[in-house]
Write a protein that holds these residues in place. Structure first.
Motif, PDB file in Angstrom:
ATOM      1  N   SER A 465      29.672  -0.247-110.014  1.00 27.71           N
ATOM      2  CA  SER A 465      28.591   0.292-110.778  1.00 27.71           C
ATOM      3  C   SER A 465      28.502   0.038-112.056  1.00 27.71           C
ATOM      4  CB  SER A 465      29.079   1.967-110.692  1.00 27.71           C
ATOM      5  OG  SER A 465      29.929   2.200-111.655  1.00 27.71           O
ATOM      6  N   LEU A 466      29.191  -0.861-112.728  1.00 28.89           N
ATOM      7  CA  LEU A 466      29.180  -1.557-113.699  1.00 28.89           C
ATOM      8  C   LEU A 466      28.886  -2.890-113.742  1.00 28.89           C
ATOM      9  CD1 LEU A 466      32.695  -0.329-115.629  1.00 28.89           C
ATOM     10  CD2 LEU A 466      30.348   0.170-116.066  1.00 28.89           C
ATOM     11  N   GLY A 467      28.266  -3.220-112.431  1.00 31.75           N
ATOM     12  CA  GLY A 467      27.520  -4.304-112.198  1.00 31.75           C
ATOM     13  C   GLY A 467      28.123  -5.741-111.802  1.00 31.75           C
ATOM     14  N   ALA A 468      29.351  -5.358-111.160  1.00 32.23           N
ATOM     15  CA  ALA A 468      30.292  -6.447-110.876  1.00 32.23           C
ATOM     16  C   ALA A 468      29.904  -6.828-109.455  1.00 32.23           C
ATOM     17  CB  ALA A 468      31.770  -6.231-110.828  1.00 32.23           C
ATOM     18  N   ASN A 469      29.815  -8.334-109.008  1.00 28.89           N
ATOM     19  CA  ASN A 469      29.573  -8.635-107.693  1.00 28.89           C
ATOM     20  C   ASN A 469      30.742  -8.546-106.676  1.00 28.89           C
ATOM     21  OD1 ASN A 469      30.674 -11.019-107.916  1.00 28.89           O
ATOM     22  ND2 ASN A 469      28.938 -11.957-108.798  1.00 28.89           N
ATOM     23  N   PRO A 470      30.501  -8.661-105.490  1.00 28.18           N
ATOM     24  CA  PRO A 470      31.745  -8.404-104.532  1.00 28.18           C
ATOM     25  C   PRO A 470      32.807  -9.369-104.953  1.00 28.18           C
ATOM     26  CG  PRO A 470      29.662  -8.313-103.124  1.00 28.18           C
ATOM     27  CD  PRO A 470      29.443  -8.714-104.584  1.00 28.18           C
ATOM     28  N   LEU A 471      32.572 -10.701-105.218  1.00 30.81           N
ATOM     29  CA  LEU A 471      33.566 -11.756-105.733  1.00 30.81           C
ATOM     30  C   LEU A 471      34.343 -11.288-107.088  1.00 30.81           C
ATOM     31  CD1 LEU A 471      34.752 -14.465-105.128  1.00 30.81           C
ATOM     32  CD2 LEU A 471      32.908 -15.412-106.715  1.00 30.81           C
ATOM     33  N   GLN A 472      33.641 -10.553-107.985  1.00 29.07           N
ATOM     34  CA  GLN A 472      34.061 -10.155-109.322  1.00 29.07           C
ATOM     35  C   GLN A 472      35.037  -9.011-108.989  1.00 29.07           C
ATOM     36  OE1 GLN A 472      30.625  -9.917-111.180  1.00 29.07           O
ATOM     37  NE2 GLN A 472      31.080 -11.186-112.989  1.00 29.07           N
ATOM     38  N   VAL A 473      34.572  -8.127-107.992  1.00 31.12           N
ATOM     39  CA  VAL A 473      35.539  -6.785-107.640  1.00 31.12           C
ATOM     40  C   VAL A 473      36.916  -7.507-107.195  1.00 31.12           C
ATOM     41  CG1 VAL A 473      35.667  -4.938-106.126  1.00 31.12           C
ATOM     42  CG2 VAL A 473      33.579  -5.606-107.122  1.00 31.12           C
ATOM     43  N   LEU A 474      36.769  -8.526-106.279  1.00 30.76           N
ATOM     44  CA  LEU A 474      37.854  -8.739-105.628  1.00 30.76           C
ATOM     45  C   LEU A 474      38.904  -9.702-106.370  1.00 30.76           C
ATOM     46  CD1 LEU A 474      38.733  -9.247-102.573  1.00 30.76           C
ATOM     47  CD2 LEU A 474      38.029 -11.781-102.885  1.00 30.76           C
ATOM     48  N   LEU A 475      38.254 -10.407-107.640  1.00 28.26           N
ATOM     49  CA  LEU A 475      39.043 -11.210-108.587  1.00 28.26           C
ATOM     50  C   LEU A 475      39.771 -10.101-109.672  1.00 28.26           C
ATOM     51  CD1 LEU A 475      37.194 -14.582-108.813  1.00 28.26           C
ATOM     52  CD2 LEU A 475      39.236 -13.887-107.870  1.00 28.26           C
ATOM     53  N   VAL A 477      39.679  -6.681-109.621  1.00 27.90           N
ATOM     54  CA  VAL A 477      40.220  -5.360-109.121  1.00 27.90           C
ATOM     55  C   VAL A 477      41.437  -5.490-108.354  1.00 27.90           C
ATOM     56  CG1 VAL A 477      39.717  -3.087-108.357  1.00 27.90           C
ATOM     57  CG2 VAL A 477      38.138  -3.978-109.501  1.00 27.90           C
ATOM     58  N   ASP A 478      41.017  -6.229-107.056  1.00 28.81           N
ATOM     59  CA  ASP A 478      42.069  -6.340-105.956  1.00 28.81           C
ATOM     60  C   ASP A 478      43.062  -7.334-106.176  1.00 28.81           C
ATOM     61  OD1 ASP A 478      39.793  -5.167-104.857  1.00 28.81           O
ATOM     62  OD2 ASP A 478      40.193  -5.705-102.826  1.00 28.81           O
ATOM     63  N   LEU A 479      42.690  -8.442-106.728  1.00 30.74           N
ATOM     64  CA  LEU A 479      43.573  -9.424-106.919  1.00 30.74           C
ATOM     65  C   LEU A 479      44.909  -9.163-108.121  1.00 30.74           C
ATOM     66  CD1 LEU A 479      44.658 -12.076-105.970  1.00 30.74           C
ATOM     67  CD2 LEU A 479      43.425 -13.245-107.853  1.00 30.74           C
ATOM     68  N   PRO A 480      44.457  -8.714-108.928  1.00 22.49           N
ATOM     69  CA  PRO A 480      45.287  -7.997-110.117  1.00 22.49           C
ATOM     70  C   PRO A 480      46.587  -7.119-109.291  1.00 22.49           C
ATOM     71  CG  PRO A 480      43.706  -8.087-111.349  1.00 22.49           C
ATOM     72  CD  PRO A 480      43.131  -8.493-109.814  1.00 22.49           C
ATOM     73  N   ILE A 481      46.040  -6.372-108.644  1.00 23.05           N
ATOM     74  CA  ILE A 481      46.950  -5.390-107.842  1.00 23.05           C
ATOM     75  C   ILE A 481      47.656  -5.716-106.836  1.00 23.05           C
ATOM     76  CG2 ILE A 481      46.783  -2.981-106.660  1.00 23.05           C
ATOM     77  CD1 ILE A 481      44.235  -2.272-108.034  1.00 23.05           C
ATOM     78  N   LEU A 482      46.936  -6.634-106.078  1.00 24.79           N
ATOM     79  CA  LEU A 482      47.630  -7.424-104.973  1.00 24.79           C
ATOM     80  C   LEU A 482      48.604  -8.620-105.332  1.00 24.79           C
ATOM     81  CD1 LEU A 482      44.768  -7.547-102.411  1.00 24.79           C
ATOM     82  CD2 LEU A 482      46.615  -5.814-102.716  1.00 24.79           C
ATOM     83  N   LEU A 483      48.435  -8.895-106.388  1.00 27.38           N
ATOM     84  CA  LEU A 483      49.339 -10.148-106.928  1.00 27.38           C
ATOM     85  C   LEU A 483      50.807 -10.228-106.466  1.00 27.38           C
ATOM     86  CD1 LEU A 483      48.647 -13.022-107.905  1.00 27.38           C
ATOM     87  CD2 LEU A 483      49.575 -12.403-109.954  1.00 27.38           C
ATOM     88  N   ARG A 484      51.278  -9.154-106.974  1.00 28.20           N
ATOM     89  CA  ARG A 484      52.949  -9.067-106.751  1.00 28.20           C
ATOM     90  C   ARG A 484      53.362  -9.167-105.108  1.00 28.20           C
ATOM     91  NH1 ARG A 484      55.946  -4.565-110.303  1.00 28.20           N
ATOM     92  NH2 ARG A 484      54.705  -5.727-111.846  1.00 28.20           N
ATOM     93  N   SER A 485      52.313  -8.226-104.560  1.00 25.33           N
ATOM     94  CA  SER A 485      52.669  -8.255-102.984  1.00 25.33           C
ATOM     95  C   SER A 485      52.267  -9.816-102.445  1.00 25.33           C
ATOM     96  CB  SER A 485      52.112  -7.184-102.478  1.00 25.33           C
ATOM     97  OG  SER A 485      52.296  -5.869-102.865  1.00 25.33           O
ATOM     98  N   LEU A 486      51.384 -10.248-102.860  1.00 23.54           N
ATOM     99  CA  LEU A 486      50.842 -11.725-102.382  1.00 23.54           C
ATOM    100  C   LEU A 486      51.905 -12.667-102.775  1.00 23.54           C
ATOM    101  CD1 LEU A 486      48.632 -13.308-101.071  1.00 23.54           C
ATOM    102  CD2 LEU A 486      47.738 -13.650-103.267  1.00 23.54           C
ATOM    103  N   LEU A 487      52.627 -12.481-104.019  1.00 19.17           N
ATOM    104  CA  LEU A 487      53.740 -13.589-104.220  1.00 19.17           C
ATOM    105  C   LEU A 487      54.977 -13.130-103.555  1.00 19.17           C
ATOM    106  CD1 LEU A 487      53.351 -13.561-108.170  1.00 19.17           C
ATOM    107  CD2 LEU A 487      52.469 -15.092-106.342  1.00 19.17           C
ATOM    108  N   VAL A 488      54.991 -11.911-103.217  1.00 14.90           N
ATOM    109  CA  VAL A 488      56.288 -11.709-102.392  1.00 14.90           C
ATOM    110  C   VAL A 488      56.255 -12.137-101.246  1.00 14.90           C
ATOM    111  CG1 VAL A 488      57.508  -9.744-101.305  1.00 14.90           C
ATOM    112  CG2 VAL A 488      57.000  -9.510-103.543  1.00 14.90           C
TER     113      VAL A 488
END
Lengths: 563, 357
Positions: A465-475, A477-488
């Motif tokens: 709603s703040l104007g982010a495109n899907p890629l920006q949402v992924l990078l 929102v998702d990525l920072p939250i997922l990073l730790r699990s991804l690294l594990v």
């Protein structure tokens, strides 16, 4: 998110499914078609059901006991690493991963120097209590199998449950305590239900690993114990009774499927939005007395379990025990670099000699590609699974099956299907990282799934709603939250590939062996230098793994501190 | 985004695989003939010996290792059954315990190599010359010299003597169903005591505390006191050449090997290793040259230090360090390959039922 969620979910499934169909189900079907054909029908002549029921019941028993014990050790350890900050925390966490990669031959040797009849624990006990025979008889027993499984698999619990635990919002627990709940009530009503998804995931992985255990049972349990996997090897390789081996593989696959389905049926509560911890880290120094006692107790126990066998192995690679003329007693114990120096020499001039740097390079190359394949495919799969679609519950178990597939059966299937170009005789055997990815995929999926499910949709909606495109949402929102699990999960993929022996020895070019294959070459020959070189090479494997996993865990997103 | 990267990676890797593969099968005149040799994990050869062969014959040898002897053989059988062209041209490393299985499955083509005339008849177990003998070695009990000296115990002079209580708990053997030296040793006991008596001997050994492991590595490095693992048993089922390896690959220069073998009559099993040309090969001429090479002086003299076995060619020179430390049994045990083929499973079952239950 989209108007046709089912279609998007299918699209996410597409590539991982194609990969699995081509590299897992195709060879499996080919081998089953061959072994159950008319040609091998005489294999059933001497067949008795006890050939299956006996190993089957033992396999269940040891896997069940091993999983329980691994949880008993792993859960407090996961809590320790998730909640407390103490000196040496990172080092201990890295060490806890090391057993995961050691080849069984080497673990057997390490255990022998510790708890064997001449091991130093028995020596110490004999000296201390004036005993004439070693009091501890652990090798070749069920406890030895259980101990080795705990040694190997505790890090699965630590990593998977620990990464969920550190993400839990401490405010929920604080709120419960404020409302008058006892610590125990808080744990059982708040913490445990929130941890349950990752706890079940991790337990399932541990159970399946123990269930298909091969080397540990063969080498540490000794010949009187036989799991299904051992029996498959025996029937296929020694007796060449392929139909019975095939039947055993089918049973093993069936049980894997059943266990996975059963685990999925357990109604796991999803993370509420409030369960996510908005702060980056909730580590605290132990300040209360019981916390200090807990931390000290756990650190000492974990050092005893992980560090001592690993360190005794490394120490032994620097120590010479040779005595001249085979004389006993006057053994000169001295420090030496001989084994390491010897690694760089091709004394016999063999064409199969491999310099250690070359073996390390081969191993790193394979594990690098494994990380790439398993990381990408696993993340796609986890995203697909996290979505609500009716067919998900049918597709999900397909990805767990590679853990239950007998290595021997799949290996033979690989030979049938991939023994011609473009796969055969290629200078870069892509099949090795592909085989490693099959094993690593379930880990990646199981580690990523709880994390993906924990992402509150509201965060994504807000950014959109703040104007982010899907890629920006992924990078953003998702990525920072997922990073730790991804690294594990990347660390898991890295270690699995680095330590894997069976497929590597089967598929690798003999001129380009991996580190575990090189270790095996040394230890399968008599002679003090060969033994020493095997230990030196194992120490190098530990070093590469330790450095590699520390490096992966060091990955940080720019600006992540702000989160 | 991750999907794009994935597609890119998959395309790249497939391209890579395609590129590397297209270069190998096509053959340009003048280019060396590619020859694939399937062999077991323990195979080795000196760089200079194989290079000399390759440049003299304009052949490029590609070795594929298929696991231990049994696994390698099964792999070849499976490939032949799946109907595809064989993945290799020559098979090296078939031994006399597996010989019949390979011959029954009709894996090999006959080849009357010119050097066959010089090889003693005792090694030529296949009259049709599909499997040609290349080397031999013996599976024997190794003992820890220092232990026996210190405990002033006489060495057992026969398998029968091992059941004596003074040798209680002193021997470690491998499970014949999971280990090839274990199988060889079991066969030696059958040859020694006959099909009626061998299980009685094993029963007596069981009562006398014989230790059993699944594999040679554990038996040798975990249980055997004469190895660097410093285990509890001073006797282990290993190879007659293991003392040579202990001597040559010692940490410091030794004046003699810390271990030795028990080579009295009937105590050892002779393993003969064969090579053969795989049926359906498209490189018959190069395959014949390679088999000739295996039976030639340079390879035969290379064999002791590379694989710790003896060459079958009587006039091949054997290095002194090897000659000095390897005792060769004068009367090794043997059984007819057909008998082994027909009875192997039943014997192993009987052994397991007696020893492990």
């Amino acid at each position: 998110m989209t108007k046709r969620p089912a279609l998007l979910t299918l699209a996410l499934w597409l590539i991982p499914l194609a990969f699995l169909a081509y590299f897992f189900y195709q060879p499996l079907v080919a081998i089953f078609r061959l072994v159950f054909s008319e040609r091998f029908s005489q294999g059933w002549d001497l067949f008795e059901w006890s050939q299956i029921s006996k190993p089957l019941s033992f396999t269940f028993l040891q896997a069940f006991l091993s999983t329980i014990l691994t949880l008993v050790v792993g859960l407090p350890a996961a809590w320790l690493f998730a909640k407390f900050d103490f000196p040496g925390r990172k080092g201990l966490r890295a060490i806890s991963l090391l057993p995961f990669i050691l080849p069984t031959v080497v673990v057997a040797a390490a255990f022998n120097t510790l708890i064997g009849p001449q091991g130093w624990i028995n020596q110490a006990l004999m000296a201390l209590f004036n005993l004439s025979s070693p009091p501890l008889k652990l090798l070749n027993s069920l406890p030895a199998i259980l101990l080795a499984h705990v040694f190997y698999n505790t890090s699965i619990i630590i990593r998977i449950v620990g990464s969920s635990w550190s993400r839990l919002n401490p405010r929920l627990e604080h709120a419960a305590r404020m409302l008058g709940a006892t610590p125990w009530q808080t744990f059982t009503t708040i913490t445990l239900p929130l941890l349950l998804p990752s706890l079940l995931s991790a337990s399932l992985l541990v159970f399946l690993f123990d269930f298909t255990s091969f080397g540990v049972v063969l080498m540490l349990g000794g010949p009187q114990f036989s799991t299904i996997e051992v029996e498959i090897y025996n029937q296929a390789m020694n007796r060449f009774n392929l139909p019975v081996a095939g039947l055993l593989s089918v049973i093993q696959l069936g049980i894997t499927l059943l266990v996975t389905l059963l685990q999925n049926r357990v109604n796991t509560p999803r993370y509420g939005k409030a369960a996510l911890n908005p702060e980056r880290s909730a580590l605290s120094r132990p300040h209360k007395r019981w916390q200090k006692a807990f931390v000290i107790f756990m650190v000492v126990s974990l050092i005893l379990l992980f560090a001592v066998p690993v360190l005794s192995l490394i120490t032994r690679s620097f120590v010479t025990l040779e005595a001249d003329r085979g004389q006993r007693g006057e053994v000169a114990i001295g420090l030496t670099l001989r084994y390491y120096r010897e690694l760089f020499q091709n004394r016999s001039g063999s064409i199969f000699y491999v310099p250690p740097i070359q073996a390390i390079r081969n191993s790193l190359l394979y594990s690098g590609v494994t990380i790439l394949i398993a990381g990408l495919l696993g993340t796609l799969t986890a995203y697909a699974m996290a979505r609500r679609a009716r067919f998900n519950k049918f597709l999900e178990p397909l990805f767990m099956l590679p853990l239950g597939a007998s290595a021997v059966t799949l290996g033979l299937g690989f030979l049938l299907i991939f023994n011609r170009p473009p796969w055969a005789n290629s200078t870069f055997p892509l099949l090795i990282p592909i085989a490693h990815s099959l094993i690593a995929l379930p880990f990646v999926v199981r580690t990523m799934l709880p994390a993906i499910r924990s992402i509150p949709e509201s965060l994504r909606e807000a950014s959109r709603s703040l104007g982010a495109n899907p890629l920006q949402v992924l990078l953003k929102v998702d990525l920072p939250i997922l990073l730790r699990s991804l690294l594990v999960s990347l660390v898991f993929g890295f270690t699995i590939s680095l330590g894997e022996f069976g497929a590597s020895s089967f598929l690798s070019n003999p001129h380009a062996p991996t580190i575990p294959v090189a270790i095996y070459r040394y230890i399968s020959q008599p002679g003090a230098l060969n033994y020493g070189q095997a230990l030196a090479m194992s120490s190098l494997l530990l070093l590469v793994c330790g450095l590699g996993s520390l490096l992966i865990e060091k990955i940080r997103l720019p600006g992540e501190e702000l989160f | 985004m991750s999907k794009k990267i994935l597609l890119l990676t998959l395309t790249l890797t497939l391209l890579l695989a395609a590129c590397t593969s297209t270069t190998s099968p096509t053959q340009v005149p003048g280019e060396p003939t590619p020859l694939t040799v399937m062999t077991h994990d323990s195979f080795s050869v000196s760089q200079e010996v194989i290079s000399a062969f390759e440049s003299a014959n304009n052949i490029k040898v590609n070795f594929v290792k298929g696991g231990d002897t049994g696994a390698t053989l099964n792999r070849l059988i499976l490939e032949s059954l799946s109907g595809s062209t064989p993945g290799a041209d020559v098979f090296f490393g078939l031994d006399n315990t597996f010989l019949s299985r390979a011959l029954e499955q009709e894996l090999l083509e006959p080849y009357n190599a010119p050097q066959l005339g010089q090889i003693p008849a005792e090694f030529k177990l296949d009259p049709e010359n599909r499997a040609l003998p290349v080397d031999y070695g013996d599976v024997c009990i190794n003992y820890d010299k220092a232990w026996f000296e210190q405990n002033a115990l006489p060495l057992p002079a026969s398998l029968a003597e091992l059941t004596d209580p003074q040798y209680a708990n002193l021997l470690v053997v491998e499970n014949p169903s999971t280990s090839s030296p274990g199988l060889a040793f079991m066969l030696a006991t059958i040859a020694e005591f006959g099909e009626d008596g061998w299980l009685d001997w094993w029963q007596a050994m069981k009562d006398n505390g014989v230790q059993i492991t699944s594999d040679w590595e554990t038996a040798y490095y975990t249980n055997f006191s004469g190895s660097s693992g410093r285990g509890a048993q001073p006797m282990v089922v290993s190879y007659a050449s293991s003392p040579a390896a202990e001597f040559i690959y010692a940490e410091t220069e030794l004046s003699e090997s810390p271990t030795a073998s028990l080579v009295e009559a009937g105590m050892c099993w002779r393993q003969i290793e064969f090579a053969g040309i795989l049926k359906g090969t498209k490189n018959r001429a190069a395959a014949e040259k390679f088999v000739d090479f295996l039976l030639s002086q340079p390879f035969q003299e290379d064999v002791p230090m590379q694989m710790f076995v003896f060459p079958v060619l009587p006039d091949a020179l054997i290095p002194e360090a090897f000659q000095k430390t390897v005792e060769s049994p004068e009367q090794p045990a043997s059984l007819a390959p057909e008998l082994i083929a027909s009875q192997r499973d039943a014997w192993i079952n009987a052994w397991i039922n007696l020893m492990l239950n």
